[in-house]
Design a protein around this motif. Structure first.
Motif, PDB file in Angstrom:
ATOM      1  N   UNK A   8       0.863  -1.189   0.000  1.00 47.81           N
ATOM      2  CA  UNK A   8       0.000   0.000   0.000  1.00 47.81           C
ATOM      3  C   UNK A   8       0.895   1.233   0.000  1.00 47.81           C
ATOM      4  N   UNK A   9       0.600   2.164  -0.895  1.00 48.51           N
ATOM      5  CA  UNK A   9       1.311   3.445  -0.940  1.00 48.51           C
ATOM      6  C   UNK A   9       0.299   4.547  -0.653  1.00 48.51           C
ATOM      7  N   UNK A  37      -0.413  -1.956  -4.883  1.00 42.87           N
ATOM      8  CA  UNK A  37       0.393  -2.628  -5.896  1.00 42.87           C
ATOM      9  C   UNK A  37       0.431  -4.122  -5.582  1.00 42.87           C
ATOM     10  N   UNK A  38      -0.018  -4.924  -6.537  1.00 42.77           N
ATOM     11  CA  UNK A  38       0.065  -6.375  -6.420  1.00 42.77           C
ATOM     12  C   UNK A  38       1.170  -6.849  -7.353  1.00 42.77           C
ATOM     13  N   UNK A  60      -5.577  -3.300   7.024  1.00 43.76           N
ATOM     14  CA  UNK A  60      -6.400  -4.383   6.467  1.00 43.76           C
ATOM     15  C   UNK A  60      -5.648  -5.132   5.376  1.00 43.76           C
ATOM     16  N   UNK A  61      -5.006  -4.394   4.474  1.00 44.35           N
ATOM     17  CA  UNK A  61      -4.362  -5.047   3.338  1.00 44.35           C
ATOM     18  C   UNK A  61      -3.059  -5.719   3.735  1.00 44.35           C
ATOM     19  N   UNK A  62      -2.171  -4.977   4.361  1.00 44.04           N
ATOM     20  CA  UNK A  62      -0.856  -5.544   4.659  1.00 44.04           C
ATOM     21  C   UNK A  62      -0.866  -6.400   5.924  1.00 44.04           C
ATOM     22  N   UNK A  63      -1.720  -6.030   6.885  1.00 45.93           N
ATOM     23  CA  UNK A  63      -1.737  -6.769   8.139  1.00 45.93           C
ATOM     24  C   UNK A  63      -2.615  -7.991   8.128  1.00 45.93           C
ATOM     25  N   UNK A  64      -3.690  -7.973   7.328  1.00 47.50           N
ATOM     26  CA  UNK A  64      -4.627  -9.104   7.351  1.00 47.50           C
ATOM     27  C   UNK A  64      -4.653  -9.878   6.041  1.00 47.50           C
TER      28      UNK A  64
END
Length: 350
Positions: A8-9, A37-38, A60-64
């Protein structure tokens, strides 16, 4: 192809002296958005966008979700979306959770399109290569001459519809929308956003003015949860009612459509759950005879995604193009978005 990394940026732009413009919530001091970015095997990168609280998006994205998605095939977009949807059920069906899911899913659509050499619009079954767009600006301004001049500038730039914000006071709103109509003439579509600031009696009185001025649609006179007032207003006026930028997922839009609250739904792929969910919202709206006009207020990645969805929908009416000097719209892309601008029938006739 496998997912190797997700990042995530978070982006923030601060206006000089932290004073950008007046709007319904006060003074805008800056703009923000989050890019997702995937990274996939083979060096491919898919790009998505989320418009929500940056810290929540990252958590949510990076942690979960990231640990659960590594090693999976990003081209399996629908399966991945439903997997993420189930994983987040216990903490979010509206707000940041749905938006975060959509950001990852948007990037996966990008990867699928790159892998197949096709646009997302074509993958969704689009039969048109361009969509109508409208100029979104005309924020609170008590200088009616300046407001009219701004509207004329948007028209001179090729836009055939302009959206303005109301919600100062009843008298000021009437003066503002009258000034814009006079400035652009009878053939330009004038859209009004009431900024969720009206009571039902005020909304009804304003509707009579908007009907006389042939306003194209009447957006968010009430807060999104106030569905009963949306229904009551819609039953008594002829100008189409629009809402949905603060709605999430098919389940949220289904409630609004079943109630008969709107003529036009306004999903946003970077908020409501992604490209596929926005497409499903559009198809649901068609079943109820409603049009779709996507909201975009964040960045050019989201605008592009929303345009691809609108191109795929028979009831896709138009896309919103922020004209307030948003650098994430104007400057984010290497090649700027080219808008082909034209009119279409009234939303209640299309």
């Amino acid at each position: 192809m496998q997912i190797e990394q997700i990042e995530v940026i978070n982006l923030r732009f601060t206006y000089p002296n932290e004073h950008g413009f007046w709007y319904g919530g006060g003074i805008a001091t800056g703009r923000l958005t989050s890019l997702v970015l995937v990274h996939a095997s083979g060096g491919q990168i898919g790009i998505g966008s989320v418009y929500s609280h940056p810290d929540l998006v990252r958590t949510i994205i990076e942690g979960h979700l990231r640990p659960l998605l590594l090693g999976r095939d990003p081209r399996d977009v629908e399966d991945l979306w439903h997997f993420m949807y189930r994983q987040t059920r216990w903490y979010g069906r509206k707000g940041a959770a749905m938006s975060a899911i959509g950001g990852i899913e948007m990037a996966c659509w990008d990867l699928r399109g790159k892998a197949l050499g096709k646009s997302v619009a074509s993958l969704l079954g689009a039969e048109r290569a361009a969509v109508p767009a409208y100029a979104s600006g005309l924020l609170w301004n008590r200088d009616l001459d300046a407001l009219g001049a701004e509207a004329q500038r948007h028209v001179a730039n090729g836009f055939r519809r302009v959206k303005m914000r109301l919600g100062m006071s009843e008298a000021e709103d009437i003066a503002a929308v009258t000034a814009v109509r006079q400035a652009v003439g009878p053939d330009i579509g004038v859209i009004v956003d009431a900024s969720m600031r009206y009571s039902l009696p005020v909304a009804l009185r304003m509707a009579r003015v908007l009907e006389k001025l042939n306003v194209f649609w009447y957006e968010e006179p009430f807060e999104p949860e106030d569905i009963d007032n949306f229904v009551a207003l819609r039953e008594q006026i002829s100008v189409p009612i629009a809402a949905g930028e603060n709605e999430f997922g098919v389940q949220g839009f289904r409630v609004r459509l079943r109630a008969g609250a709107v003529d036009i739904v306004q999903p946003d792929a970077c908020r409501d759950g992604g490209i596929g969910e926005t497409n499903r919202v559009g198809k649901l709206a068609q079943e109820f005879g409603a049009s779709v006009a996507t909201h975009t207020w964040s960045d050019a990645v989201a605008l592009t995604a929303n345009a691809h969805v609108i191109a795929s929908l028979p009831n896709g009416l138009t896309v919103e193009v922020d004209q307030t000097g948003n650098p994430f719209i104007n400057d984010l892309l290497v090649e700027p978005i080219v808008c082909l601008l034209y009119t279409s029938p009234s939303p209640r006739d299309s």
